[in-house]
Design an enzyme around this catalytic site. Structure first.
Site, PDB file in Angstrom:
ATOM      1  N   ASN A  40       0.882  -1.169   0.000  1.00 36.02           N
ATOM      2  CA  ASN A  40       0.000   0.000   0.000  1.00 36.02           C
ATOM      3  C   ASN A  40       0.919   1.219   0.000  1.00 36.02           C
ATOM      4  OD1 ASN A  40      -1.799   2.029   0.556  1.00 36.02           O
ATOM      5  ND2 ASN A  40      -2.742   1.026   2.321  1.00 36.02           N
ATOM      6  N   ARG A  84      -2.751  -1.990  -3.302  1.00 38.12           N
ATOM      7  CA  ARG A  84      -3.896  -1.104  -3.145  1.00 38.12           C
ATOM      8  C   ARG A  84      -3.766  -0.002  -4.200  1.00 38.12           C
ATOM      9  NH1 ARG A  84      -5.693   1.969   2.169  1.00 38.12           N
ATOM     10  NH2 ARG A  84      -7.712   2.622   1.410  1.00 38.12           N
ATOM     11  N   HIS A 118     -12.519   4.019  -0.152  1.00 37.92           N
ATOM     12  CA  HIS A 118     -12.499   3.133   1.028  1.00 37.92           C
ATOM     13  C   HIS A 118     -13.203   1.808   0.748  1.00 37.92           C
ATOM     14  CE1 HIS A 118     -12.016   6.865   3.829  1.00 37.92           C
ATOM     15  NE2 HIS A 118     -10.845   6.290   3.633  1.00 37.92           N
ATOM     16  N   ARG A 166      -8.890  17.295   5.188  1.00 33.98           N
ATOM     17  CA  ARG A 166      -9.733  17.556   4.001  1.00 33.98           C
ATOM     18  C   ARG A 166     -11.076  18.140   4.422  1.00 33.98           C
ATOM     19  NH1 ARG A 166      -9.332  11.653   1.577  1.00 33.98           N
ATOM     20  NH2 ARG A 166      -7.527  11.240   2.888  1.00 33.98           N
ATOM     21  N   GLU A 189      -7.842  -3.783   5.580  1.00 31.21           N
ATOM     22  CA  GLU A 189      -7.751  -3.627   4.122  1.00 31.21           C
ATOM     23  C   GLU A 189      -6.681  -4.543   3.540  1.00 31.21           C
ATOM     24  OE1 GLU A 189      -7.527   0.364   5.352  1.00 31.21           O
ATOM     25  OE2 GLU A 189      -8.777   1.070   3.706  1.00 31.21           O
TER      26      GLU A 189
END
Ligand code: ADP
Length: 395
Positions: free
Chosen positions: A9, A90, A178, A238, A376
């Site tokens: 990742n 990923r 996600h 963000r 994940e």
């Protein structure tokens, strides 16, 4: 030799990796780690399944490719018997084309590069990870697993912006992100509570990046992130939801350049911007600053609004799941959300919530509320095993 799968990742300044055994029905973690501080003062951290951890500085500034070479050298040294059969990556954006994981070849890599403008802060690093792994292991299949894929197939009304239809046809849509986390949680929930898992479920993935996903029958129906990972909830840095008119104002009347606007929205807003203290929820919770407390209140407020909106989309709520750093470990945020949704039939068990228990709803709650750690990496490993056809289950 037993099949082993590595997941990578690659982010802006770090590469996370994990090594899994691929011979069981579900991938078994052997070791996970991170090279962080790329381009500055890199460190190599690993956590071996079972508890042991190591942390050491690395020499030089290190590019992504050098970090990946260091990771594979370490794995080969520490696990000389491990035959790496596939590498899973990923990749944040799969665009309209990739609704499932794919084995990467030159043509796929070219297609994935076309999505760089759609996710400029993530996609280039993800692809650098693939290129680095291809160089290190040219004969091992590389599988790209997408954060957008789980959300493909949303209804038009959840996929479109109300721009001229030609924009939709061009692919300017609400992709959502996600997805690997949500897919993992959907699978876990099926094991934890198969009856509610078949109904309408909202999953709150609350980490540095934060979004919600509404599931029905384990499939994604709608999500709060959209064309980019800026839409929806406020996040560490963000903005989340914002009036596009405000952005036009900043561009036209405030003399802001697109580059500055991008920095403002991705790096200087959200919890950090509101609080002026930190992007980190732990620091905000510990702070006495009124603005830190206001940022927390704003975060909870927006989560409640979006849960109510998604409940309307799926026609009622059967279960709520919290996951990721804040979702798994912040009793205060969960309490704010659940207690603020009492009208929906949610009731909190304060003691269970304070303990981060797996179930935090009170027995009288009409709707169960779960705290479920996401994984994940395991989801990427599982996809990689299936896509390459390694596991007994896949055969
Ligand atoms: P990322 O999106 O980068 O993977 P994580 O899922 O690790 O992020 O979540 C990071 C967030 O989780 C940070 O805001 C951090 O402060 C928060 N967090 C971690 N542990 C706790 C805790 N015990 N209490 C409150 N917030 C926490």
């Amino acid at each position: 030799m037993a099949d082993r799968v590595v997941t990578l990742n690659a982010g802006s300044s770090s590469v996370k990796f994990a090594l899994f055994a691929a011979d069981a029905d579900w991938p078994q973690l052997i070791v996970a780690g991170t090279v962080e501080g790329l381009g500055a003062k890199p460190r190599f951290r690993v956590a071996i399944a079972g508890g042991e951890t190591r942390d050491a500085p690395l020499a030089g500034k290190l590019t992504h490719k050098q970090a990946i070479a260091a990771i594979f050298a370490w794995i080969e040294d520490a696990y000389p018997e491990a035959a790496i059969s596939a590498i899973g990556h990923r990749v944040v954006h799969g665009g309209l084309r990739f609704a499932a994981p794919v084995i990467v070849d030159a043509e796929t890599l070219t297609a994935l590069r076309e999505f760089i403008p759609l996710a400029p802060l993530h996609q280039p690093h993800n692809l650098a990870g693939i290129e680095g792994a291809c160089e290190a292991f040219p004969n091992v299949p590389q599988v790209a697993c997408f954060d957008t894929a789980f959300h493909r197939g949303h209804a038009f009304v959840d996929d479109a912006y109300a721009l001229p239809y030609s924009y939709y046809e061009r692919g300017l849509r609400r992709f959502g992100f996600h997805g690997l986390s949500y897919e993992y949680i959907a699978r876990r929930l099926r094991a934890i509570d198969p009856i509610h898992a078949e109904g309408g479920v909202i999953v709150a993935h609350l980490g540095n990046g934060a979004s919600l996903c509404a599931l029905k029958g384990g499939r994604s129906i709608a999500t709060t992130m959209g064309f980019s990972a800026l839409e929806g909830l406020p996040m560490g840095t963000r903005s989340g939801q914002i009036d596009p008119g405000l952005l036009l104002y900043l561009l036209q009347s405030d003399g802001m350049t697109p580059k500055k606007l991008s920095r403002l929205l991705y790096e200087r807003s959200g919890l950090l911007g509101l609080s002026g203290v930190s992007h980190d929820m732990r620091a905000l919770e510990a702070s006495q600053e009124p603005r830190a407390q206001a940022a927390i209140a704003y975060f909870i407020h927006r989560i409640k609004i979006e849960i109510a909106a998604l409940t309307a989309v799926i026609g009622g709520l059967d279960a709520l799941v919290f996951t990721a750093g804040i979702g798994e470990r912040s009793p205060r945020i969960r309490a704010g959300v659940v207690e603020g949704l009492g009208w929906l039939g949610l009731a909190l068990d304060g003691t269970a919530n304070a303990r981060n228990d797996a179930v935090i709803s009170a027995p009288r709650s009409r709707i169960p509320v779960f705290v479920t750690p996401t994984d994940e990496e395991a989801m990427i490993a599982r996809h990689t095993i299936e896509t390459v056809g390694l596991s007994a289950a896949a055969r």
